[in-house]
Scaffold this motif. Structure first.
Motif, mmCIF file in Angstrom:
data_model
loop_
_atom_site.group_PDB
_atom_site.id
_atom_site.type_symbol
_atom_site.label_atom_id
_atom_site.label_comp_id
_atom_site.label_asym_id
_atom_site.label_seq_id
_atom_site.Cartn_x
_atom_site.Cartn_y
_atom_site.Cartn_z
ATOM 1 N N ASP A 182 -5.274 -3.169 -5.669
ATOM 2 C CA ASP A 182 -4.172 -3.792 -4.913
ATOM 3 C C ASP A 182 -2.900 -2.967 -5.020
ATOM 4 O O ASP A 182 -1.798 -3.520 -5.110
ATOM 5 N N ASP A 204 -3.797 -1.494 -1.170
ATOM 6 C CA ASP A 204 -3.929 -2.915 -0.818
ATOM 7 C C ASP A 204 -4.020 -3.122 0.686
ATOM 8 O O ASP A 204 -3.401 -2.401 1.461
ATOM 9 N N GLU A 238 -8.528 -0.744 1.163
ATOM 10 C CA GLU A 238 -9.117 -2.086 1.132
ATOM 11 C C GLU A 238 -8.818 -2.829 2.426
ATOM 12 O O GLU A 238 -7.752 -2.650 3.008
HETATM 13 MG MG MG Z 1 -6.599 -6.752 -2.609
#
Ligand code: MG
Ligand code: C2E
Ligand code: MG
Ligand code: MG
Length: 282
Positions: A182, A204, A238
Motif C-alpha cells: 500500500d 497502492d 495493485e
Molecule cells: Mg492496498
C-alpha cells in the motif's frame, strides 16, 4: 406526547445500539475460535508480468485470508483488527504462513519460479522468535526462503519496536524478500526506503484510480516508480482494473501488477486451474 415519542425513539435507538454491540461481541468471540474450528481459508490473487511478450503464467500469488463464517465469507478488514487486539493474530499468522508455503510449494512442482507473497501484521514481527519460527516453517514445508515475499506496511516501519529492524535484516539475510504494501498511503518518509532492507514496493491502488484523467496523479505515479527503480526496488502495481492502466504502467517502467482485470483473489483450486491452463498453452 412529544416526551413519550422521544422516549420511545431513544429506547429504539438504545435497542439497536445494544443489538449492534451484541452483534460485534458475537463476531469477536466467534473469530477468536475460527482457527480451532477450521473456519479460515486462503485465497490467492495472481501477480503478472505486464509486458505483452511475456508468458501468461503468474510470477507470484498474493495470499489473502478469508473467514468462512456460516454461509458468509468474511473479508479481512472486518476481522484482522479483532485478531490484532486480542493477540490471536500471532497463531493465525503462523497458520497462514505454513498453509501458504505448503500450497505454493506444491504449485512450484509445475511452476518452479512462482513467488509466495504473504501479508504480515506488525505484531507478528515484534514476536522475539518470529524469525526462528519462520525458519522452521520454511524447513518443514521445503519452501525456499528466496521464493517467499513478506508484505509489511509503512505503519509497521514507523511504529517499529526495537527488534523489528534486526528481524527484517535477518530475514533479508536468509533470502526472504520484503515488500512495502500500500505504498503511498501512509506517512513513511522517503528515508525509510533506504533504512530498511526492502526489495519490493507495492504501489497502492488509489494511485491508479484517476491516473487516466488526472495528470498530477500520473506524475506522482511516474515519480514513485522512478524513485523505486533507481533505488533498485521492484514495483508491483495493485488494483489494476482497466487496460489503459497497464499501458501507462508499462510506459513508466513498471512491469509487475495485480488486479481484478488480470485475476481476482480465488480459491486454491481455481488458481491451480489457472496454472494448468498456462502450462498447457506453452
Ligand atoms: Mg492496498
Ligand atoms: P492488501 O494486502 O493491500 O491486499 C489487496 C487487497 O485489494 C485485497 O483485499 C484484494 O482483494 C483487493 N484487490 C485486489 N485487486 C483489486 C482491484 O483490482 N480492485 C479493488 N478494488 N480491489 C482489489 P482483501 O482480500 O479484502 O484484503 C484486505 C487487506 O487485508 C489486505 O490488503 C491485507 O492488508 C489484509 N490481509 C489479507 N490477508 C491477510 C493476512 O493473512 N494477514 C494479515 N495480517 N493481513 C491480511
Ligand atoms: Mg498485500
Ligand atoms: Mg496492498
Amino acid at each position: 406526547s412529544a416526551k413519550e415519542a422521544g422516549k420511545a425513539r431513544f429506547k429504539r435507538f438504545d435497542q439497536s445500539m445494544q443489538d449492534r454491540v451484541r452483534q460485534r461481541l458475537k463476531v469477536e468471540s466467534n473469530v477468536l475460535q475460527a482457527l480451532q474450528r477450521n473456519e479460515f481459508t486462503l485465497h490467492f490473487q495472481p501477480v503478472f508480468d505486464l509486458r505483452p511478450d511475456r508468458s501468461e503464467q503468474p510470477v507470484a500469488v498474493e495470499v489473502l485470508l478469508r473467514w468462512q463464517h456460516g454461509e458468509e465469507v468474511v473479508a479481512p478488514a472486518a476481522f484482522i483488527p479483532v485478531l490484532e487486539e486480542s493477540g490471536e493474530i500471532i497463531p493465525v499468522g503462523y497458520w497462514v504462513l505454513e498453509q501458504a508455503c505448503l500450497q505454493v510449494r506444491q504449485w512450484q512442482a509445475s511452476a518452479p519460479n512462482l513467488y509466495c507473497s504473504v501479508n504480515l501484521s506488525g505484531l507478528q514481527l515484534q514476536e522475539p522468535d518470529f524469525v526462528e519460527r519462520l525458519r522452521q516453517i520454511l524447513q518443514k514445508t521445503a519452501m525456499p526462503a528466496r521464493k517467499l515475499v513478506l508484505e509489511i506496511t509503512e505503519s509497521l516501519l514507523i511504529d517499529q519496536a526495537g527488534s523489528t529492524l534486526a528481524s527484517l535484516r535477518e530475514l533479508a539475510a536468509m533470502g526472504v524478500k520484503i515488500a512495502l504494501d500500500d505504498f503511498g498511503t501512509g506517512y513513511c518518509s522517503l528515508g525509510y526506503l533506504n533504512r530498511f532492507p526492502l526489495h519490493v514496493i507495492k504501489l497502492d491502488r488509489s494511485f491508479l484510480n484517476e491516473v487516466h484523467s488526472n495528470p498530477k496523479q500520473q506524475s506522482l505515479c511516474r515519480a514513485i516508480i522512478g524513485l523505486s527503480r533507481s533505488l533498485g526496488l521492484k514495483v508491483v502495481a495493485e488494483g489494476i482494473e482497466r487496460q489503459d492502466q497497464i499501458e501507462l504502467l508499462l510506459g513508466e517502467g513498471c512491469c509487475l501488477g495485480q488486479g481484478f482485470l488480470l485475476g481476482r483473489p480465488m480459491s486454491g483450486k481455481a488458481l491451480e486451474q489457472l496454472l494448468q491452463g498456462c502450462l498447457g498453452a506453452e
